[in-house]
Design a protein around this motif. Structure first.
Motif, mmCIF file in Angstrom:
data_model
loop_
_atom_site.group_PDB
_atom_site.id
_atom_site.type_symbol
_atom_site.label_atom_id
_atom_site.label_comp_id
_atom_site.label_asym_id
_atom_site.label_seq_id
_atom_site.Cartn_x
_atom_site.Cartn_y
_atom_site.Cartn_z
ATOM 1 N N ILE A 59 43.290 99.236 1.716
ATOM 2 C CA ILE A 59 43.048 98.017 2.244
ATOM 3 C C ILE A 59 42.889 98.237 3.970
ATOM 4 O O ILE A 59 43.542 98.304 4.554
ATOM 5 C CB ILE A 59 44.142 97.061 2.233
ATOM 6 N N ALA A 60 41.679 98.084 4.288
ATOM 7 C CA ALA A 60 41.251 98.416 5.762
ATOM 8 C C ALA A 60 40.275 97.211 6.264
ATOM 9 O O ALA A 60 39.236 97.601 6.862
ATOM 10 C CB ALA A 60 40.579 99.721 5.607
ATOM 11 N N THR A 61 40.576 96.156 5.779
ATOM 12 C CA THR A 61 39.541 94.942 6.102
ATOM 13 C C THR A 61 40.490 94.099 7.056
ATOM 14 O O THR A 61 41.715 93.549 6.485
ATOM 15 C CB THR A 61 39.043 94.418 4.884
ATOM 16 N N LYS A 62 39.990 93.523 8.105
ATOM 17 C CA LYS A 62 40.858 92.811 9.096
ATOM 18 C C LYS A 62 41.582 91.612 8.685
ATOM 19 O O LYS A 62 42.616 91.496 8.799
ATOM 20 C CB LYS A 62 40.010 92.698 10.501
ATOM 21 N N PRO A 63 40.436 90.723 7.914
ATOM 22 C CA PRO A 63 41.094 89.382 7.532
ATOM 23 C C PRO A 63 42.486 89.680 6.529
ATOM 24 O O PRO A 63 43.377 88.844 6.771
ATOM 25 C CB PRO A 63 40.118 88.877 6.838
ATOM 26 N N ALA A 107 43.683 87.554 -9.424
ATOM 27 C CA ALA A 107 43.348 86.369 -8.572
ATOM 28 C C ALA A 107 44.326 86.394 -7.446
ATOM 29 O O ALA A 107 45.291 87.015 -7.297
ATOM 30 C CB ALA A 107 43.634 85.077 -9.407
ATOM 31 N N TRP A 108 43.428 85.685 -6.245
ATOM 32 C CA TRP A 108 44.347 85.648 -5.005
ATOM 33 C C TRP A 108 45.596 85.105 -5.106
ATOM 34 O O TRP A 108 46.555 85.508 -4.486
ATOM 35 C CB TRP A 108 43.176 84.953 -4.181
ATOM 36 N N SER A 109 45.845 83.883 -5.724
ATOM 37 C CA SER A 109 46.780 83.368 -6.035
ATOM 38 C C SER A 109 47.885 84.213 -6.407
ATOM 39 O O SER A 109 49.144 84.262 -6.082
ATOM 40 C CB SER A 109 46.908 82.135 -6.713
ATOM 41 N N GLN A 110 47.506 84.930 -7.547
ATOM 42 C CA GLN A 110 48.572 85.824 -8.293
ATOM 43 C C GLN A 110 49.102 86.997 -7.193
ATOM 44 O O GLN A 110 50.287 87.140 -6.871
ATOM 45 C CB GLN A 110 47.946 86.591 -9.422
ATOM 46 N N ALA A 154 44.631 89.031 14.518
ATOM 47 C CA ALA A 154 44.058 87.784 14.624
ATOM 48 C C ALA A 154 44.869 86.772 13.868
ATOM 49 O O ALA A 154 45.810 87.094 12.920
ATOM 50 C CB ALA A 154 42.625 87.848 13.937
ATOM 51 N N PRO A 155 44.890 85.552 14.187
ATOM 52 C CA PRO A 155 45.681 84.517 13.507
ATOM 53 C C PRO A 155 45.275 84.543 11.821
ATOM 54 O O PRO A 155 44.206 85.019 11.314
ATOM 55 C CB PRO A 155 45.174 83.172 13.803
ATOM 56 N N ALA A 156 46.381 84.268 10.967
ATOM 57 C CA ALA A 156 46.166 84.559 9.516
ATOM 58 C C ALA A 156 45.203 83.538 9.039
ATOM 59 O O ALA A 156 45.147 82.418 9.596
ATOM 60 C CB ALA A 156 47.564 84.540 9.006
ATOM 61 N N ASP A 157 43.974 83.812 8.205
ATOM 62 C CA ASP A 157 43.308 82.961 7.794
ATOM 63 C C ASP A 157 43.192 83.227 6.287
ATOM 64 O O ASP A 157 42.639 84.259 5.630
ATOM 65 C CB ASP A 157 41.687 83.501 8.266
ATOM 66 N N SER A 158 43.812 82.504 5.510
ATOM 67 C CA SER A 158 43.979 82.681 3.977
ATOM 68 C C SER A 158 42.679 82.662 3.243
ATOM 69 O O SER A 158 42.579 83.402 2.369
ATOM 70 C CB SER A 158 45.026 81.575 3.408
ATOM 71 N N HIS A 159 41.737 81.790 3.568
ATOM 72 C CA HIS A 159 40.501 81.730 3.068
ATOM 73 C C HIS A 159 39.708 83.158 3.182
ATOM 74 O O HIS A 159 39.183 83.672 2.439
ATOM 75 C CB HIS A 159 39.652 80.856 3.569
ATOM 76 N N ALA A 160 39.541 83.611 4.411
ATOM 77 C CA ALA A 160 39.074 84.796 4.513
ATOM 78 C C ALA A 160 39.791 86.220 4.002
ATOM 79 O O ALA A 160 38.833 86.826 3.480
ATOM 80 C CB ALA A 160 38.803 85.070 6.204
ATOM 81 N N ALA A 161 40.954 86.013 4.220
ATOM 82 C CA ALA A 161 41.668 86.898 3.329
ATOM 83 C C ALA A 161 41.420 86.842 1.755
ATOM 84 O O ALA A 161 41.114 88.155 1.145
ATOM 85 C CB ALA A 161 43.233 86.971 3.673
ATOM 86 N N SER A 162 41.641 85.791 1.300
ATOM 87 C CA SER A 162 41.142 85.694 -0.185
ATOM 88 C C SER A 162 39.738 86.330 -0.547
ATOM 89 O O SER A 162 39.426 87.065 -1.548
ATOM 90 C CB SER A 162 41.016 84.104 -0.575
ATOM 91 N N GLN A 163 38.597 86.190 0.405
ATOM 92 C CA GLN A 163 37.387 86.433 0.170
ATOM 93 C C GLN A 163 37.399 88.214 0.127
ATOM 94 O O GLN A 163 36.548 88.872 -0.608
ATOM 95 C CB GLN A 163 36.371 85.911 1.146
ATOM 96 N N GLU A 164 38.285 88.545 1.117
ATOM 97 C CA GLU A 164 38.326 90.152 1.033
ATOM 98 C C GLU A 164 39.027 90.804 -0.249
ATOM 99 O O GLU A 164 38.781 91.758 -0.504
ATOM 100 C CB GLU A 164 39.056 90.500 2.476
#
Length: 379
Positions: free
Chosen positions: A201-205, A140-143, A175-185
């Motif tokens: 890991i090669a995804t920008k968010p 999970a993202w939180s973990q 880019a500014p950190a976007d936790s929601h976009a990062a969690s989706q990736e």
């Protein structure tokens, strides 16, 4: 005036990589360690026609008393045995300490503590390697967030800095950190890994989130951070590796307690890097990889360009050595010789006195790194 002599100065190599395990050397071409290219034609044919390679063969032959060729190096390795061969080259390189990024080819390298036989050895936490490990260990993202932060906060005593290769993955245009976009990736990558995809890991968010989280922790704890900048292997888009792209990071006042070391002289963006080191208090300039990969004239041009603007107190030396012990010796030798030539010219030009040039050599080769990484002074 006579050339400065710097052989007596022990080097703190603040950015290098672990040696390969002996069994990993099977099928490995030594020529591959002398190029940033990895195409078979480059390694098999063209690298041996570079000035770096030809010069290195002669330099190594002097120390190993062998023929100046790959065949001569292999014969010397067989004659001496791997550890004795390595010890001879490290002894000739004369190191006060090593700081290793052990996230490069982690399954094929010798453990970081093993290198203590050559010099006091410390390590860097490569955040992309840490994240890739955690990607397979958390569901999970939180973990993942908690584990990533813990990996940087609960550092082992040998870890003296962080490192990012985001320049290789999605570039230095953060880019500014976007936790929601990062969690989706994160979820998407977890699904890909479950289907057998590599844990890269090669995804920008997600990459941007990793960098900003690292910087937050580094600033809070005053931990040095290294960024790859400038040239590298073809996995990198050089246009996105210009250190000027990191300016928004340097403008953040809340991050100024994190020293940022921009690696490889930013080559070919050395003057840009020197400018950044001259105006931002937490930006430092590293000379590794450009030394020893360039011609003698090229190496001297890089060091001269660095000294045009960057304070001497902001310049550090590394070998960026990797995989084989030959690269440590060649890097150390070229570092001393290049710095001696440039500092001698500074004295001739009236920029420095002899005493100031000698002090600059000690600072660049050793003292700046000892101070920045808070290492014990060698006896």
């Amino acid at each position: 005036m006579r050339m400065l002599q710097l052989d007596h100065i022990l080097i703190v190599d603040h950015h290098a990589h672990n040696l390969l395990r002996p069994e990993a050397m099977q099928g490995f071409s030594l020529a591959a360690a002398f190029t940033e290219g990895y195409d078979a034609a480059i390694v098999a044919r063209h690298v041996q026609q570079t000035l770096f390679f030809k010069r290195s063969m002669r330099q190594l032959a002097e120390v190993l008393d062998c023929d100046p060729s790959l065949e001569g190096l292999l014969a010397s390795r067989d004659r001496l045995g791997y550890e004795t061969f390595a010890q001879r080259l490290f002894d000739a390189g004369r190191f006060a300490a090593l700081i290793l990024d052990d996230g490069f080819m982690p399954e094929q390298i010798m453990p970081t503590p093993w290198h203590q036989r050559f010099a006091p050895t410390f390590r860097l936490i490569r955040i992309e390697h840490l994240a890739a490990q955690l990607l397979t260990q958390t569901s999970a993202w939180s973990q993942f967030v908690d584990a990533f932060r813990a990996g940087l906060e609960q550092r082992d005593p040998l870890a003296v800095g962080f490192k990012s290769i985001v320049a290789y993955r999605t570039g230095l245009r953060l880019a500014p950190a976007d936790s929601h976009a990062a969690s989706q990736e994160f979820v998407r990558l977890r699904n890909d890994v479950a289907r057998g995809a590599p844990t890269r890991i090669a995804t920008k968010p997600l990459n941007d989130w990793l960098v900003w989280t690292m910087m937050e922790i580094a600033a809070r704890d005053s931990v040095p951070v290294q960024f790859h900048t400038g040239f590298g292997d073809p996995d990198l888009d050089l246009r996105d590796a210009n250190p000027l792209h990191l300016r928004p990071l340097f403008e953040r006042a809340d991050l100024r307690t994190a020293p940022v070391v921009l690696l490889h002289a930013g080559y070919p963006f050395t003057r840009e890097l020197g400018y950044l080191a001259s105006v931002y208090p937490n930006v430092y300039l590293d000379l590794g990889l450009a030394i020893p990969y360039l011609s003698r004239a090229g190496m001297e041009a890089v060091v001269s360009a660095a000294l045009e603007l960057a304070p001497i107190s902001k310049i550090l030396f590394s070998t960026d050595a990797h995989l084989i012990p030959e690269t440590f010796y060649v890097g150390a030798r070229c570092g001393r010789e290049t710095l001696a030539a440039v500092l001698t010219r500074c004295v001739t030009d009236g920029d420095l006195t002899i005493a100031e040039a000698e002090q600059a050599a000690v600072a660049i080769l050793r003292q700046n790194a000892l101070d920045l990484y808070r290492l014990p002074n060698p006896a």
